[in-house]
Scaffold this motif. Sequence first.
Motif, mmCIF file in Angstrom:
data_model
loop_
_atom_site.group_PDB
_atom_site.id
_atom_site.type_symbol
_atom_site.label_atom_id
_atom_site.label_comp_id
_atom_site.label_asym_id
_atom_site.label_seq_id
_atom_site.Cartn_x
_atom_site.Cartn_y
_atom_site.Cartn_z
ATOM 1 N N TRP A 1 -83.640 -46.323 88.451
ATOM 2 C CA TRP A 1 -84.018 -47.660 88.005
ATOM 3 C C TRP A 1 -85.235 -47.594 87.072
ATOM 4 N N TRP A 2 -86.236 -46.799 87.444
ATOM 5 C CA TRP A 2 -87.432 -46.632 86.616
ATOM 6 C C TRP A 2 -87.059 -46.045 85.262
ATOM 7 N N THR A 3 -86.188 -45.057 85.270
ATOM 8 C CA THR A 3 -85.764 -44.436 84.015
ATOM 9 C C THR A 3 -85.062 -45.453 83.122
ATOM 10 N N LEU A 4 -84.202 -46.249 83.685
ATOM 11 C CA LEU A 4 -83.446 -47.231 82.893
ATOM 12 C C LEU A 4 -84.298 -48.405 82.422
ATOM 13 N N THR A 5 -85.295 -48.791 83.203
ATOM 14 C CA THR A 5 -86.050 -49.989 82.855
ATOM 15 C C THR A 5 -87.392 -49.707 82.182
ATOM 16 N N GLU A 6 -87.962 -48.532 82.405
ATOM 17 C CA GLU A 6 -89.269 -48.222 81.833
ATOM 18 C C GLU A 6 -89.200 -47.171 80.716
ATOM 19 N N TYR A 7 -88.528 -46.068 80.983
ATOM 20 C CA TYR A 7 -88.565 -44.939 80.052
ATOM 21 C C TYR A 7 -87.595 -45.101 78.886
ATOM 22 N N LEU A 8 -86.355 -45.395 79.159
ATOM 23 C CA LEU A 8 -85.366 -45.474 78.085
ATOM 24 C C LEU A 8 -85.603 -46.605 77.086
ATOM 25 N N PRO A 9 -86.116 -47.772 77.490
ATOM 26 C CA PRO A 9 -86.355 -48.822 76.488
ATOM 27 C C PRO A 9 -87.515 -48.536 75.531
ATOM 28 N N MET A 10 -88.323 -47.521 75.814
ATOM 29 C CA MET A 10 -89.460 -47.238 74.939
ATOM 30 C C MET A 10 -88.987 -46.735 73.579
ATOM 31 N N ASP A 11 -89.802 -47.023 72.556
ATOM 32 C CA ASP A 11 -89.504 -46.548 71.202
ATOM 33 C C ASP A 11 -89.871 -45.086 71.021
ATOM 34 N N CYS A 12 -90.796 -44.579 71.803
ATOM 35 C CA CYS A 12 -91.247 -43.192 71.642
ATOM 36 C C CYS A 12 -90.921 -42.380 72.890
ATOM 37 N N HIS A 13 -90.727 -41.085 72.675
ATOM 38 C CA HIS A 13 -90.394 -40.214 73.800
ATOM 39 C C HIS A 13 -91.214 -38.936 73.805
ATOM 40 N N SER A 14 -92.334 -38.938 73.065
ATOM 41 C CA SER A 14 -93.289 -37.822 73.128
ATOM 42 C C SER A 14 -94.669 -38.375 72.812
ATOM 43 N N THR A 15 -95.701 -37.625 73.185
ATOM 44 C CA THR A 15 -97.062 -38.092 72.928
ATOM 45 C C THR A 15 -97.379 -38.108 71.439
ATOM 46 N N ALA A 16 -96.665 -37.347 70.649
ATOM 47 C CA ALA A 16 -96.876 -37.361 69.197
ATOM 48 C C ALA A 16 -96.481 -38.711 68.599
ATOM 49 N N ASP A 17 -95.558 -39.392 69.233
ATOM 50 C CA ASP A 17 -95.114 -40.694 68.739
ATOM 51 C C ASP A 17 -96.123 -41.812 69.010
ATOM 52 N N LEU A 18 -97.099 -41.573 69.884
ATOM 53 C CA LEU A 18 -98.054 -42.619 70.243
ATOM 54 C C LEU A 18 -98.892 -43.073 69.050
ATOM 55 N N SER A 19 -99.136 -42.177 68.094
ATOM 56 C CA SER A 19 -99.989 -42.514 66.951
ATOM 57 C C SER A 19 -99.212 -43.155 65.798
ATOM 58 N N ARG A 20 -97.911 -43.209 65.887
ATOM 59 C CA ARG A 20 -97.119 -43.805 64.801
ATOM 60 C C ARG A 20 -97.263 -45.322 64.827
ATOM 61 N N PRO A 21 -97.649 -45.922 63.707
ATOM 62 C CA PRO A 21 -97.859 -47.377 63.691
ATOM 63 C C PRO A 21 -96.552 -48.175 63.695
ATOM 64 N N ASP A 22 -95.437 -47.549 63.311
ATOM 65 C CA ASP A 22 -94.173 -48.282 63.250
ATOM 66 C C ASP A 22 -93.498 -48.419 64.612
ATOM 67 N N LEU A 23 -94.030 -47.756 65.625
ATOM 68 C CA LEU A 23 -93.477 -47.848 66.975
ATOM 69 C C LEU A 23 -94.397 -48.717 67.830
ATOM 70 N N GLY A 24 -93.902 -49.823 68.302
ATOM 71 C CA GLY A 24 -94.742 -50.739 69.061
ATOM 72 C C GLY A 24 -94.577 -50.637 70.561
ATOM 73 N N ASN A 25 -93.456 -50.177 71.026
ATOM 74 C CA ASN A 25 -93.176 -50.137 72.455
ATOM 75 C C ASN A 25 -93.418 -48.735 73.001
ATOM 76 N N CYS A 26 -94.673 -48.307 73.000
ATOM 77 C CA CYS A 26 -95.035 -46.981 73.510
ATOM 78 C C CYS A 26 -96.075 -47.130 74.611
ATOM 79 N N ASP A 27 -95.903 -46.394 75.683
ATOM 80 C CA ASP A 27 -96.820 -46.468 76.815
ATOM 81 C C ASP A 27 -97.143 -45.050 77.271
ATOM 82 N N PHE A 28 -98.420 -44.676 77.175
ATOM 83 C CA PHE A 28 -98.826 -43.324 77.554
ATOM 84 C C PHE A 28 -98.575 -43.082 79.037
#
Length: 123
Positions: free
Chosen positions: A34-61
């Motif tokens: 459930w956590w994977t489907l509701t928290e992780y998969l909906p995110m725009d980023c899937h690595s810490t390198a993506d956290l600094s990209r301004p075009d991705l808004g749905n990122c959570d460290f």
Amino acid sequence: MGGEGAVARRGVLAPVLANLALGVPAVVPLYLAWWTLTEYLPMDCHSTADLSRPDLGNCDFHTLDHSTAVLFLLVVTGVLLLGAVFVVDAVLPPRARRGTWLRSAALVPVPFALLLALAYNTG
């Protein structure tokens, strides 16, 4: 006459109770899924390198930080649960009663569904 109904009820009660009992430890892999489907998969980023990209808004460290452990535990506990369900519902019952046990395996997610319903009803 009345004995047949009691035997039939007793014959269904054991698989129902066994699969509901399997549902209690199944809360762990089901919650992780459930956590994977509701928290992780909906995110725009899937690595810490993506956290600094301004075009991705749905990122959570916090979610990224926990994803490796959660996915690992999901695989381990999921395999253990599937193994337990296979043994309890397909290997142990006698061949003549295996169908009843396999049908009652649908009750395994019931405890998780109840907990989820209670969690969303309380706030």
